[in-house]
Design a protein around this motif. Structure first.
Motif, mmCIF file in Angstrom:
data_model
loop_
_atom_site.group_PDB
_atom_site.id
_atom_site.type_symbol
_atom_site.label_atom_id
_atom_site.label_comp_id
_atom_site.label_asym_id
_atom_site.label_seq_id
_atom_site.Cartn_x
_atom_site.Cartn_y
_atom_site.Cartn_z
ATOM 1 N N ASN A 138 0.844 -1.186 0.000
ATOM 2 C CA ASN A 138 0.000 0.000 0.000
ATOM 3 C C ASN A 138 0.886 1.246 0.000
ATOM 4 N N PRO A 139 1.389 1.667 -1.184
ATOM 5 C CA PRO A 139 2.335 2.781 -1.269
ATOM 6 C C PRO A 139 1.795 4.116 -0.761
ATOM 7 N N LYS A 140 0.482 4.257 -0.677
ATOM 8 C CA LYS A 140 -0.113 5.516 -0.198
ATOM 9 C C LYS A 140 -0.508 5.436 1.273
ATOM 10 N N LEU A 141 -0.078 4.370 1.968
ATOM 11 C CA LEU A 141 -0.374 4.173 3.375
ATOM 12 C C LEU A 141 0.109 5.345 4.219
ATOM 13 N N SER A 142 1.214 5.917 3.820
ATOM 14 C CA SER A 142 1.832 6.997 4.569
ATOM 15 C C SER A 142 2.465 7.963 3.581
ATOM 16 N N THR A 188 15.197 21.564 3.149
ATOM 17 C CA THR A 188 14.692 20.208 2.969
ATOM 18 C C THR A 188 13.450 19.981 3.812
ATOM 19 N N ALA A 189 13.506 20.401 5.077
ATOM 20 C CA ALA A 189 12.352 20.248 5.978
ATOM 21 C C ALA A 189 11.140 21.000 5.440
ATOM 22 N N ALA A 190 11.351 22.215 4.952
ATOM 23 C CA ALA A 190 10.237 23.004 4.399
ATOM 24 C C ALA A 190 9.618 22.293 3.196
ATOM 25 N N SER A 191 10.443 21.709 2.351
ATOM 26 C CA SER A 191 9.940 20.968 1.186
ATOM 27 C C SER A 191 9.126 19.754 1.622
ATOM 28 N N ILE A 192 9.627 19.035 2.615
ATOM 29 C CA ILE A 192 8.920 17.846 3.105
ATOM 30 C C ILE A 192 7.584 18.235 3.720
ATOM 31 N N TYR A 246 -0.053 15.804 0.471
ATOM 32 C CA TYR A 246 -0.457 14.422 0.725
ATOM 33 C C TYR A 246 -1.742 14.387 1.543
ATOM 34 N N LEU A 247 -1.798 15.180 2.613
ATOM 35 C CA LEU A 247 -2.987 15.202 3.474
ATOM 36 C C LEU A 247 -4.230 15.667 2.711
ATOM 37 N N ASN A 248 -4.062 16.641 1.848
ATOM 38 C CA ASN A 248 -5.187 17.153 1.052
ATOM 39 C C ASN A 248 -5.679 16.126 0.042
ATOM 40 N N ASN A 249 -4.785 15.269 -0.438
ATOM 41 C CA ASN A 249 -5.161 14.253 -1.424
ATOM 42 C C ASN A 249 -5.763 13.013 -0.801
ATOM 43 N N VAL A 250 -5.538 12.793 0.497
ATOM 44 C CA VAL A 250 -6.069 11.596 1.152
ATOM 45 C C VAL A 250 -7.519 11.822 1.589
#
Length: 108
Positions: free
Chosen positions: A22-26, A92-96, A103-107
């Motif tokens: 389940n690649p979209k699990l997280s 890097t942190a800002a990008s993540i 990701y949250l908006n797409n779930v």
């Protein structure tokens, strides 16, 4: 406020089965660097540990293959990948965090 894990992609068995199934699990974000930069980092790490035996660990051709294999894994599972070669930890942190928001908006 984030729980994170670092999963070094050493070989095909490095990824947890749950993520493969389940690649979209997280929210998974790949971090990559230019092989030449990784050679420098690994040489410094080996020097600080006074380790001189593991030549394969700092071999440029091996590292190029590792980086390519990791990129293929992220493409396969459609996970975003950030090249951190010339980025600060803060950038890097800002990008993540931005990727995580998407990701949250797409779930939902």
């Amino acid at each position: 406020g984030f729980k994170t894990s670092n999963i070094p992609l050493i070989n095909k068995n490095s990824l947890p089965e749950k993520l493969k199934q389940n690649p979209k699990l997280s929210c998974v974000v790949g971090l990559s660097s230019e092989p030449e930069r990784l050679v420098d980092l690994r040489k410094n790490r080996m020097n600080s540990l006074k380790e001189m035996e593991n030549i394969k660990y700092i071999n440029l051709e091996n590292i190029k293959k590792e980086v390519l294999d990791a990129k293929k894994t992220f493409q396969k599972y459609k996970w975003p990948l950030i090249d951190v070669t010339r980025k600060s930890v803060e950038e890097t942190a800002a990008s993540i965090i931005k990727i995580h928001e998407i990701y949250l908006n797409n779930v939902k």
